[in-house]
Design a protein around this motif. Structure first.
Motif, short mmCIF file in Angstrom:
data_model
loop_
_atom_site.label_atom_id
_atom_site.label_comp_id
_atom_site.label_asym_id
_atom_site.label_seq_id
_atom_site.Cartn_x
_atom_site.Cartn_y
_atom_site.Cartn_z
N LEU A 1 43.81 26.58 26.50
CA LEU A 1 43.70 25.18 26.09
C LEU A 1 44.65 24.88 24.94
CD1 LEU A 1 39.85 24.85 26.32
CD2 LEU A 1 41.50 23.54 27.66
N ASN A 2 44.74 25.78 23.99
CA ASN A 2 45.63 25.59 22.85
C ASN A 2 47.09 25.55 23.30
OD1 ASN A 2 46.04 25.41 19.94
ND2 ASN A 2 46.98 27.42 20.15
N ALA B 1 48.19 24.63 26.12
CA ALA B 1 48.42 23.41 26.89
C ALA B 1 48.50 22.17 26.01
CB ALA B 1 47.30 23.23 27.92
N GLY B 2 48.26 22.36 24.72
CA GLY B 2 48.34 21.23 23.80
C GLY B 2 47.03 20.49 23.67
N SER B 3 45.99 20.98 24.29
CA SER B 3 44.68 20.36 24.22
C SER B 3 43.91 20.94 23.04
CB SER B 3 43.91 20.64 25.51
OG SER B 3 42.62 20.14 25.44
N THR B 4 43.04 20.14 22.45
CA THR B 4 42.21 20.63 21.37
C THR B 4 41.00 21.34 21.97
OG1 THR B 4 42.87 18.77 19.98
CG2 THR B 4 40.91 19.99 19.31
N PRO B 5 40.91 22.64 21.78
CA PRO B 5 39.79 23.37 22.37
C PRO B 5 38.46 22.96 21.72
CG PRO B 5 41.55 24.88 21.75
CD PRO B 5 41.87 23.55 21.16
N ASN B 6 37.52 22.55 22.56
CA ASN B 6 36.17 22.29 22.09
C ASN B 6 35.21 22.90 23.10
OD1 ASN B 6 35.85 20.45 24.24
ND2 ASN B 6 36.60 18.75 23.00
N ASN C 1 35.62 21.68 26.76
CA ASN C 1 36.87 22.13 27.39
C ASN C 1 36.83 23.60 27.74
OD1 ASN C 1 37.90 19.56 27.03
ND2 ASN C 1 39.21 20.10 25.31
#
Length: 106
Positions: free
Chosen positions: A10-11, A13-18, A21
């Motif tokens: 996730l990181n 991919a530029g997404s904020t891992p929560n 996710n």
């Protein structure tokens, strides 16, 4: 490890891992998610930079002694050549029975 892998994907991919996710990534590949493991991961990585963590990990790995080709590799190569020589000797022994025109169980 699988929770960390999902976090890093996730990181990257530029997404904020929560929590949602990470669960979604793991469930997408059929992994049964344990909420407490996800919570533990997110709390341990909260406020930390992934690039810095990877750099620290690489520094720690560099300090771990590893067998190089001069030690473990040479021994493994010697062992494999001995095994190959033994196999050839067994094959020659088996072939010599064939040359006599009969076998033990004929």
């Amino acid at each position: 490890m699988k929770y960390l892998a999902a976090y890093l994907l996730l990181n990257a991919a530029g997404s904020t891992p929560n929590s949602d996710n990470v669960k979604a990534v793991l469930e997408s590949v059929g992994i049964e998610v344990e909420d407490d493991q996800v919570s533990k991961l997110l709390s341990s990585l909260e406020g930390k930079d992934v690039a810095e963590l990877i750099t620290e990990g690489n520094e720690k790995l560099a300090a771990v002694p590893a067998a190089g080709p001069a030690t473990g590799g040479a021994a493994a190569a010697a062992g494999s050549s001995e095994a190959a020589a033994e196999e050839e000797a067994e094959e020659e022994k088996e072939e010599s029975d064939d040359d006599m025109g009969f076998g033990l169980f004929d």
